[in-house]
Design a protein around this motif. Structure first.
Motif, short mmCIF file in Angstrom:
data_model
loop_
_atom_site.label_atom_id
_atom_site.label_comp_id
_atom_site.label_asym_id
_atom_site.label_seq_id
_atom_site.Cartn_x
_atom_site.Cartn_y
_atom_site.Cartn_z
N ASP A 118 30.89 21.62 -28.39
CA ASP A 118 30.88 21.88 -29.83
C ASP A 118 30.04 20.86 -30.60
OD1 ASP A 118 32.41 24.11 -29.53
OD2 ASP A 118 34.30 23.17 -30.14
N GLU A 119 29.70 19.73 -29.96
CA GLU A 119 28.88 18.72 -30.63
C GLU A 119 27.47 19.24 -30.91
OE1 GLU A 119 28.82 14.81 -28.96
OE2 GLU A 119 30.99 14.77 -28.62
N VAL A 120 27.04 20.30 -30.22
CA VAL A 120 25.69 20.82 -30.45
C VAL A 120 25.56 21.50 -31.81
CG1 VAL A 120 25.33 21.16 -27.97
CG2 VAL A 120 26.08 23.09 -29.37
N SER A 121 26.66 21.75 -32.47
CA SER A 121 26.61 22.43 -33.77
C SER A 121 26.43 21.45 -34.93
CB SER A 121 27.89 23.26 -33.99
OG SER A 121 29.02 22.42 -34.08
N VAL A 122 26.39 20.15 -34.63
CA VAL A 122 26.16 19.15 -35.68
C VAL A 122 25.06 18.20 -35.21
CG1 VAL A 122 28.51 19.25 -36.59
CG2 VAL A 122 27.96 17.62 -34.77
N TYR A 123 24.41 17.53 -36.15
CA TYR A 123 23.40 16.54 -35.79
C TYR A 123 24.06 15.38 -35.04
CZ TYR A 123 19.74 18.51 -38.79
OH TYR A 123 18.78 19.31 -39.34
N SER A 174 22.61 15.73 -28.09
CA SER A 174 24.05 15.49 -28.11
C SER A 174 24.63 15.27 -26.72
CB SER A 174 24.77 16.67 -28.78
OG SER A 174 24.35 16.81 -30.11
#
Length: 342
Positions: A38-43, A232
């Motif tokens: 899920d970290e790929v959805s934020v910078y 990420s």
């Protein structure tokens, strides 16, 4: 130009052209990265605080002394921007020269001697202020590390001349070092020591390079580095890879055993010279046939090796092979014996 080009062949090959830890990716890393998806959805954190803290702990330095990039080559490329001229010893990793030329920098080349030793006096008499000296430690393609006293001498000369020393230690963890260059050279400011997750941690697809520099140079580096150049997954991976002491220990022991095993057998094969190496690859001088002949014969058997004629300082009489699993190592050794004779 580089090893690892498994995509240009219309069949499955055993890749001896790239030098990746044969123990492969840590199983727990796969599990952890899935949890972090899920970290790929934020910078990513633009300052990479977690990443730099983990690298600093691993290197036993301060986070303020760490720079990181999208592979070691990005760090090399960025540091070249600061200098007037790049100084190398050939043969060496091709990107030192290619990056310098792409950035319109002058390149000064020296040659290693027949034993791949650095001509210290020649270097001392020819370098000048604002030179960037880039040396592989161990050097690629021959795998030889710089002796302790020679390295100290290089650091002193560089400092006296007002130049800057960059050590490319992408294969550091594979080597039976009797010193840690970061600790050995801690009192020198104008030095960059680069390492990478690519080779030892078997993560070429994640692209993570890192380096120890002085805090002053780390601040200067921030002025020219690209934002968010590290993805990420690479950021998250630092939570796992540097802390698995068992994997690190087993990898070092395994490579050391296989390196000695392969060098012992290669020394008995006719028509070649296998150079002593401290890394996880072996440079071979062909006394019969050339790189194309050996390359094609091995490719027929599904084995991909590294041809070396496009490496500055080598010609078509050289090949390079990686150290892999015992099963694969025995396979390539058998094929070389069949081609060249015991």
């Amino acid at each position: 130009m580089h090893g690892g080009d498994i995509y240009s062949h219309n069949k499955k090959v055993i890749d001896f052209s790239s030098n990746i830890n044969p123990l492969g990716v840590m199983p727990e890393l796969k599990e952890y990265l899935i949890k972090c998806f899920d970290e790929v959805s934020v910078y990513p954190d633009i300052k990479y605080r977690r990443l730099k803290k983990n690298i600093a702990d691993y290197l036993n330095v301060e986070p303020s002394q760490v720079v990181a990039g999208n592979g070691a080559v990005e760090i090399i490329n960025n540091f070249i921007l600061f200098f007037d001229r790049v100084v190398v010893f050939t043969p060496c990793f091709s990107e030192y020269v290619l990056r310098a030329k792409a950035l319109n920098k002058e390149v000064r080349k020296f040659k290693y001697d027949s034993n791949f030793e650095i001509a210290i006096e020649e270097l001392k008499n020819n370098i000048r202020p604002k030179d960037l000296i880039i040396l592989g430690n161990p050097n690629n393609p021959n795998g030889k590390r710089i002796d302790r006293e020679v390295l100290i001498n290089l650091a002193v000369i560089t400092q006296e001349k007002g130049a800057f020393l960059m050590l490319d230690e992408a294969f550091y963890e594979f080597c039976p070092y009797d010193y840690d260059s970061i600790e050995l050279l801690k009192n020198f400011d104008d030095i960059c020591i680069i390492r990478a997750a690519t080779k030892f941690f078997a993560l070429p697809g994640i692209r993570l390079g890192y380096a120890k520099v002085s805090a002053n140079w780390a601040e200067r580096y921030k002025e020219i580095e690209l934002p968010w150049s590290i993805n990420s997954f690479a950021d998250a991976a630092t939570e796992i890879i540097f802390k698995n002491k068992d994997y690190i220990k087993k990898s070092k022991e395994y490579i050391n055993e296989e390196r000695q095993y392969m060098l012992n057998i290669l020394s008995k094969i006719k028509n070649i010279v296998a150079y002593k190496t401290d890394a996880n690859f072996i440079l071979i001088k062909l006394l019969k046939y050339d790189e194309d002949f050996i390359y094609n014969r091995l490719l027929e058997k599904g084995i991909l090796i590294r041809k070396c004629s496009n490496i500055d300082g080598l010609d078509k009489s050289y090949i390079r092979i990686a150290i892999k699993s015992r099963e694969y190592n025995d396979l390539i050794l058998k094929e070389l014996i069949d081609i060249l004779g015991e």
